[in-house]
Motif scaffolding. Structure first.
Motif, short mmCIF file in Angstrom:
data_model
loop_
_atom_site.label_atom_id
_atom_site.label_comp_id
_atom_site.label_asym_id
_atom_site.label_seq_id
_atom_site.Cartn_x
_atom_site.Cartn_y
_atom_site.Cartn_z
N GLN A 79 0.82 -1.20 0.00
CA GLN A 79 0.00 0.00 0.00
C GLN A 79 0.86 1.26 0.00
OE1 GLN A 79 0.56 -1.96 2.55
NE2 GLN A 79 0.50 -0.88 4.51
N VAL A 80 0.32 2.33 -0.58
CA VAL A 80 0.99 3.63 -0.60
C VAL A 80 0.04 4.64 0.04
CG1 VAL A 80 2.02 5.43 -2.05
CG2 VAL A 80 2.21 3.01 -2.72
N GLN A 81 0.42 5.16 1.19
CA GLN A 81 -0.44 6.08 1.91
C GLN A 81 0.36 6.81 2.98
OE1 GLN A 81 -3.46 4.06 4.20
NE2 GLN A 81 -2.03 2.53 4.98
N ALA A 82 -0.13 7.97 3.40
CA ALA A 82 0.50 8.72 4.49
C ALA A 82 -0.48 9.78 4.96
CB ALA A 82 1.80 9.36 4.04
N LYS A 83 -0.39 10.14 6.23
CA LYS A 83 -1.24 11.22 6.74
C LYS A 83 -0.78 12.55 6.13
CE LYS A 83 -1.31 12.32 11.23
NZ LYS A 83 -1.64 12.22 12.68
N LEU A 84 -1.73 13.40 5.77
CA LEU A 84 -1.40 14.65 5.09
C LEU A 84 -0.42 15.49 5.89
CD1 LEU A 84 -1.88 16.55 2.69
CD2 LEU A 84 -3.87 17.47 3.93
N SER A 85 -0.60 15.58 7.20
CA SER A 85 0.31 16.39 8.01
C SER A 85 1.72 15.84 7.97
CB SER A 85 -0.19 16.46 9.46
OG SER A 85 -0.30 15.16 10.02
N ASP A 86 1.87 14.52 7.90
CA ASP A 86 3.20 13.91 7.82
C ASP A 86 3.84 14.17 6.46
OD1 ASP A 86 3.02 12.91 10.38
OD2 ASP A 86 2.26 10.95 9.75
N VAL A 87 3.02 14.16 5.41
CA VAL A 87 3.55 14.46 4.07
C VAL A 87 4.13 15.87 4.04
CG1 VAL A 87 2.96 14.73 1.63
CG2 VAL A 87 2.00 12.82 2.94
N TYR A 88 3.44 16.82 4.69
CA TYR A 88 3.95 18.19 4.72
C TYR A 88 5.26 18.30 5.47
CZ TYR A 88 0.28 20.65 2.27
OH TYR A 88 -0.55 21.12 1.28
N LYS A 89 5.48 17.45 6.44
CA LYS A 89 6.73 17.48 7.18
C LYS A 89 7.89 16.86 6.41
CE LYS A 89 4.42 17.10 11.70
NZ LYS A 89 4.14 16.18 12.82
N LYS A 90 7.61 15.79 5.66
CA LYS A 90 8.68 14.96 5.11
C LYS A 90 8.91 15.12 3.61
CE LYS A 90 7.76 11.44 8.63
NZ LYS A 90 7.32 10.05 8.89
N ASN A 91 7.93 15.63 2.89
CA ASN A 91 8.04 15.71 1.43
C ASN A 91 8.83 16.96 1.06
OD1 ASN A 91 7.48 16.21 -1.35
ND2 ASN A 91 5.62 14.97 -1.22
N ALA A 92 10.00 16.74 0.46
CA ALA A 92 10.89 17.87 0.15
C ALA A 92 10.26 18.88 -0.80
CB ALA A 92 12.20 17.34 -0.45
N GLY A 93 9.40 18.41 -1.70
CA GLY A 93 8.77 19.31 -2.66
C GLY A 93 7.82 20.30 -2.03
N LEU A 94 7.40 20.02 -0.80
CA LEU A 94 6.49 20.92 -0.09
C LEU A 94 7.23 21.89 0.81
CD1 LEU A 94 3.72 18.36 0.89
CD2 LEU A 94 3.61 20.08 -0.92
N ASN A 95 8.54 21.80 0.81
CA ASN A 95 9.33 22.66 1.70
C ASN A 95 10.33 23.51 0.92
OD1 ASN A 95 8.50 21.80 4.57
ND2 ASN A 95 8.80 19.85 3.51
N LEU A 96 9.87 24.01 -0.23
CA LEU A 96 10.67 24.90 -1.06
C LEU A 96 10.09 26.30 -1.00
CD1 LEU A 96 10.80 22.60 -4.24
CD2 LEU A 96 12.60 22.83 -2.52
#
Length: 376
Positions: free
Chosen positions: A307-324
């Motif tokens: 499965q591929v899934q993650a909590k939205l708040s965790d994605v914002y913390k860990k996804n480099a594309g969201l931290n530019l």
């Protein structure tokens, strides 16, 4: 002794079980470098079939005898010949991939994501060889299928096994990396087909508009599928909130990456839309929603069951594309992008209904990895 034919399903089980095995890939070097079977405990050796026609003596020292050896080619025939050469050379644990990489590209692995609040379930269909993800949402004897792959038998058989009627089919956007199975599902099941209107201006077939504010429902429960207009990957991209718990993001946001805005030649125009969706629209919804994207880029994103899934708040913390910052973001999504998907313009035209390639050509058009993502 002979070699064993192994199915894509069995290979998937090996990968998800983190079994150690060795792949001898006998396609040409360009095909191998572009795309291959990947796993956390997989080793590869690429030697083109034509170099092995007379036997495997020249590579015998590079192939382990204490591991399973999977021989892979484009469509199965070449791998069978090389597998037999390995057996003749004394190798005992030899397998050939049934259907070759063509079959690997098309195989769908269903995995349950969770239950719905008033009964029913949501399943993710993982296309292991292509990185595509589609969804089967069922409650009260009816189902919605989201972003279906071209090989629709898997969904139809799945519905029959559960005595469920496929009521609606949804594409979150006009796809450019794979051929949608939505129209074929509509033809074979009578389901309604929903498509965002801003992506449907050139389509040559009838459809229902997927519009924010107009929920899609199934069965007689309060479970609803809520469209959220979220442009950026395409001008019509529309996310779905399911049962107030799951966020189907299409190709806007992935677990470890973000969508690319250039597949219709609109990178400059759509980059700002993409940033607004990711940093404004998605910030207005609950961070507790579970992100379920339409693609994954790496096996590192797969859970124990695939499965591929993650909590939205965790994605914002860990996804480099969201931290530019704004300038870094615009540069990341419009410059130095990865190669575009194979035949993506032809795939877009197919998904618009403008052309109708035969089955063999459609398979060729889709061969290759997921290329819908930008990694920060």
């Amino acid at each position: 002794m002979d070699f064993t034919i192994i199915s894509p399903k069995e290979v998937t089980e090996k990968l998800l079980g983190k079994e150690s095995f060795f792949i001898l890939d006998v396609r040409n070097k360009d095909a191998f470098s572009d795309w291959k079977i990947e796993g956390s405990r997989v080793e590869h050796l690429n030697v083109p079939y034509f170099d092995l026609i007379d036997g495997v003596d020249k590579i015998a020292g590079q192939v382990p005898k204490d591991q399973d050896v999977l021989v892979v080619c484009a469509k199965q025939g070449s791998s069978e010949m090389v597998a037999q050469h390995l057996v003749d050379a004394g190798f005992e644990r030899v397998f050939a991939l049934e259907g070759g990489m063509k079959a690997w590209s098309e195989f769908l692995h269903p995995v349950k994501i969770g239950n719905l609040k008033e009964g029913g379930s949501i399943y993710q269909f993982v296309r292991m060889g292509k990185g595509c993800l589609s969804y089967f949402i069922e409650t009260d004897g009816e189902a919605i299928i989201v972003d279906p792959a071209r090989t629709v038998d898997a969904y139809i058989d799945f519905a029959k096994e559960r005595n469920v009627t496929i009521k609606h089919v949804v594409d979150t956007h006009l796809h450019a990396d794979h051929i949608s199975g939505a129209r074929l599902l509509r033809e074979r099941t009578g389901a309604s087909y929903y498509l965002p209107p801003k992506d449907a201006e050139e389509v040559q077939f009838s459809h229902e508009p997927l519009i924010e504010g107009h929920d899609v429902s199934i069965g007689n429960t309060s479970m609803k599928v809520e469209p959220i207009y979220s442009p950026g990957h395409t001008i019509g991209s529309t996310s779905l909130i399911v049962d107030n718990h799951y966020l189907l993001t299409g190709d806007i946001l992935f677990v470890e990456s973000i969508g690319r805005p250039d597949l219709a030649g609109k990178a400059g125009d759509w980059a700002e839309d993409l940033r607004n969706t990711l940093h404004e629209k998605y910030k207005q919804i609950s961070g507790d929603l579970i992100v379920l994207p339409a693609h994954f880029s790496s096996v590192s994103e797969l859970g124990d069951q695939g499965q591929v899934q993650a909590k939205l708040s965790d994605v914002y913390k860990k996804n480099a594309g969201l931290n530019l910052d704004e300038n870094e973001f615009r540069s990341a999504v419009s410059e130095n992008l990865p190669p575009q998907p194979n035949a993506y313009q032809e795939i877009r035209q197919t998904n618009m209904g403008k052309i109708t390639p035969d089955a063999d050509r459609q398979s060729e058009m889709e061969i290759g990895p997921n290329r819908c993502a930008v990694h920060g």
